[in-house]
Design a protein around this motif. Structure first.
Motif, PDB file in Angstrom:
ATOM      1  N   PRO A  93       0.681  -1.751   0.272  1.00 30.32           N
ATOM      2  CA  PRO A  93      -0.188  -0.726   0.159  1.00 30.32           C
ATOM      3  C   PRO A  93       0.826   1.223   0.195  1.00 30.32           C
ATOM      4  O   PRO A  93       1.723   1.213   1.049  1.00 30.32           O
ATOM      5  CB  PRO A  93      -0.778  -0.120   1.812  1.00 30.32           C
ATOM      6  CG  PRO A  93      -0.471  -1.356   2.034  1.00 30.32           C
ATOM      7  CD  PRO A  93       0.546  -1.958   1.266  1.00 30.32           C
ATOM      8  N   LEU A 112      -4.973   0.081  -1.034  1.00 31.49           N
ATOM      9  CA  LEU A 112      -4.877  -0.035   0.651  1.00 31.49           C
ATOM     10  C   LEU A 112      -5.748  -1.366   1.239  1.00 31.49           C
ATOM     11  O   LEU A 112      -7.042  -1.379   0.347  1.00 31.49           O
ATOM     12  CB  LEU A 112      -5.464   1.304   1.054  1.00 31.49           C
ATOM     13  CG  LEU A 112      -4.440   2.339   0.872  1.00 31.49           C
ATOM     14  CD1 LEU A 112      -5.608   3.455   1.805  1.00 31.49           C
ATOM     15  CD2 LEU A 112      -3.157   2.470   2.290  1.00 31.49           C
ATOM     16  N   GLY A 146      -8.011   4.313   3.894  1.00 27.66           N
ATOM     17  CA  GLY A 146      -7.263   4.977   5.101  1.00 27.66           C
ATOM     18  C   GLY A 146      -7.488   6.636   5.359  1.00 27.66           C
ATOM     19  O   GLY A 146      -8.780   6.400   5.925  1.00 27.66           O
ATOM     20  N   GLY A 171      -3.056   3.931   6.182  1.00 21.98           N
ATOM     21  CA  GLY A 171      -3.408   3.230   6.028  1.00 21.98           C
ATOM     22  C   GLY A 171      -2.616   2.071   6.592  1.00 21.98           C
ATOM     23  O   GLY A 171      -1.730   1.966   7.084  1.00 21.98           O
TER      24      GLY A 171
END
Length: 494
Positions: free
Chosen positions: A377, A408, A412, A459
C-alpha cells in the motif's frame, strides 16, 4: 446449498420449532434436597428443622442408616433419620420455601424403610403456614399425610394417604417390612372447595414423565377441607399417648413443584451450545497465506440429525471451515475457521451452525484484512502547492491538496494532530483505498498569532505520510494600507 433448498429447510425447521414449543413446558426448580448430612444425634435445630409442638419424648435421631434406591440414590449420601414407635413423640418440621405456595402442584419424594407398624398412623405430612409463618414449637395445620398401616399378614404393611384428618384414607397394595421403597406424594391446588387432589406413588419409574399414581384422592367423597397454602414438611412420631406411629427410616427427601424436580434424570431435550474463541488479532494478512481466525467449541445432545456448518456473506470464499457437518446424537466437537485471503481488502463472512431445531441455531460474524506484499500500500500527499496561511482572527482561509492512495486493504485516515489548538481543520478524515482524495484545509484562527500544525495520512501496511503547515492570524480590524501621506485636518480654526 441452493436458495430453494435453504428456503424449504428454513420453513421445515420453523414448523418443527413451533411444534416443540407447543408440546413442552418449562420445569420449575427443586425446593429442597435433604440428605441429613448433620451430626449424629438429635435432628432438632440442625439444618432448619424446628419442633412441631412441644413434645420432647423420643427425639428424632440422625443415624448412619442412609438408604439407597436405583437411579434415585445409587450410593448412600449423608445419613438418615430414625422415627420410633414412641407415644406422643417429638415431631419436627422444616420450611422448604421462603413464601407459601398456593397454586399449582407440590411434590415430595423420599426413601422409606418401614420396620414396624401400628394402625393408620402417619409419619410424613405437608404443613400449611399460619400468618406468622413456620415458627418453632407452634402447630400449624397439617395436610397430605403419608401413613403406614398393618397389612393382612405379619411382615406386610400398606401405605395410605389422606388430605387431612377428616378425609378418608386411600390405600396401596401391600409391601414388605424392612425393605426400602421410593415414595412420592403430591398435592394439587384446584379451583373450588374440598376438591384439591392428593396422589401417592410407590416405586415409580425414575423418569421424566409422571406415571399413574398408586393411590389418589380426587373426588368429593373426601369431604375434608383443602389446604390453603403449603410451606413446610413434617416428620411425625405418633398422634397421642395411645397411638404410636410406625418405626421408619427416612432418607433422601426432595421437594419440588414439578415431577422432574425430584429426579436427576438426563434430559432428552435437544441442546446445542457454541462457544467461540477468536484467535485473529485484526492485523493484515498477506494474500495467499492463511491464519486461524477462531475456534468454536460445540456441545450438543439428543440431536436427531447432524449439525450443518457453513459460511455465508459477501466474502465467504476468503474463509474456510474445518468441517461442514457434526454428527447427530450427543457429544462435543471443535470447528476451526481459517482466514485464507486471495484478494486485497476487508473481508466479511458469517459461520453458521444449523440443526433441525431452529431455536438452537446460531452464527458468528468474521472480519479479516488482507494486503499484498508484492504491491505494498502507498500514500502520497501532494502538498507542493500549499503556501503559508494568513488571515485576520475570526476569519478563515482555505487551500486544497490531493492525496493519492493505492492498494490499501481498507480506507485510509487523515488526521490533524492538534498542535494548533483547533486553528486548522480538514474536510474529510477518510482516504480512498485507490485513487485521489481531495482535502480542503481551512485555517480558522480565533485570536491573532502564529500557528503551526501537522496533518497525518495513514493506512494499513502503508508508510505514514505527514505534512507541516503554518499560518499567521492578524488583528481583527487592522488598518488597511493606503497610498500617499495622510494629512490630518486642523479643525481648531474653522
Amino acid at each position: 446449498m441452493n436458495k430453494l433448498f435453504k428456503l424449504v429447510r428454513h420453513l421445515t425447521m420453523s414448523l418443527f420449532a413451533m411444534a416443540t414449543l407447543i408440546g413442552t413446558t418449562a420445569n420449575a426448580e427443586r425446593l429442597l434436597t435433604e440428605n441429613f448430612e448433620y451430626e449424629l444425634g438429635n435432628l432438632y435445630s440442625q439444618g432448619g428443622w424446628l419442633k412441631y409442638g412441644t413434645q420432647a419424648a423420643g427425639p428424632v435421631q440422625v443415624t448412619n442408616n442412609a438408604l439407597t434406591y436405583p437411579d434415585y440414590q445409587d450410593k448412600a449420601v449423608g445419613k438418615a433419620v430414625h422415627l420410633t414407635q414412641v407415644a406422643s413423640g417429638e415431631d419436627l418440621m422444616r420450611a422448604v420455601s421462603e413464601t407459601a405456595i398456593s397454586s399449582g402442584k407440590v411434590y415430595l419424594s423420599a426413601l422409606v424403610k418401614v420396620n414396624a407398624v401400628a394402625d393408620d398412623q402417619y409419619f410424613l405430612a405437608f404443613i400449611q403456614p399460619t400468618s406468622a409463618g413456620i415458627v418453632d414449637k407452634k402447630t400449624p395445620p397439617e395436610n397430605t399425610r403419608l401413613i403406614a398401616s398393618k397389612g393382612s399378614v405379619d411382615g406386610k404393611f400398606v401405605f395410605k394417604i389422606s388430605r387431612n384428618s377428616a378425609t378418608l384414607f386411600e390405600s396401596t397394595e401391600e409391601f414388605e417390612l424392612g425393605k426400602t421403597y421410593l415414595v412420592v406424594m403430591s398435592y394439587e391446588f384446584k379451583e373450588g372447595t374440598k376438591n384439591d387432589v392428593v396422589q401417592l406413588w410407590v416405586n415409580p419409574a425414575v423418569a421424566s414423565t409422571e406415571p399413574k399414581p398408586n393411590a389418589a384422592i380426587n373426588s368429593a367423597t373426601h369431604t375434608g377441607a383443602d389446604m390453603k397454602s403449603f410451606q413446610a414438611i413434617e416428620l411425625r412420631q405418633g398422634s397421642s399417648a395411645t397411638k404410636v406411629g410406625p418405626e421408619v427410616i427416612v432418607d433422601a427427601i426432595r421437594v419440588g413443584t414439578a415431577w422432574t424436580d425430584l429426579f436427576d434424570v438426563a434430559s432428552t431435550e435437544p441442546t446445542m451450545t457454541v462457544t467461540p474463541t477468536v484467535v485473529y488479532d485484526g492485523s493484515a494478512v498477506a494474500i495467499g497465506s492463511s491464519t486461524t481466525f477462531a475456534t468454536y467449541a460445540v456441545e450438543y445432545a439428543n440431536l436427531e440429525n447432524p449439525i450443518d456448518v457453513y459460511l455465508t456473506g459477501a466474502n465467504r470464499n476468503q474463509f474456510e471451515v474445518s468441517a461442514e457437518t457434526i454428527p447427530a446424537g450427543s457429544g462435543k466437537a471443535t470447528i476451526t475457521l481459517t482466514y485464507k485471503p486471495q484478494a486485497i481488502g476487508k473481508h466479511t463472512a458469517r459461520i453458521n451452525f444449523e440443526s433441525t431445531v431452529s431455536t438452537l441455531n446460531t452464527g458468528f460474524a468474521a472480519t479479516g484484512i488482507a494486503w499484498d506484499p508484492e504491491n505494498p500500500p502507498m500514500i502520497v500527499a501532494h502538498s507542493e502547492g500549499l503556501t503559508p496561511f494568513t488571515c485576520k482572527a475570526g476569519e478563515q482561509q482555505k487551500q486544497t491538496i490531493t492525496v493519492t492512495t493505492s492498494d490499501l486493504p481498507d480506507y485510509g485516515k487523515a488526521a490533524v494532530k492538534g498542535l494548533s489548538n483547533g486553528a486548522f481543520i480538514i474536510s474529510t478524515a477518510t482516504l480512498l483505498k485507490n485513487g485521489n482524495t481531495q482535502i480542503n484545509i481551512t485555517f480558522k484562527p480565533l485570536v491573532p498569532g502564529d500557528y503551526e500544525e501537522v496533518i497525518e495520512f495513514s493506512g494499513i501496511k502503508a508508510t505514514t505520510e505527514t505534512i507541516r503547515i503554518t499560518g499567521t492570524a492578524t488583528e481583527n480590524g487592522t488598518t488597511e494600507d493606503r497610498e500617499g501621506d495622510r494629512l490630518p485636518l486642523d479643525d481648531s480654526k474653522p
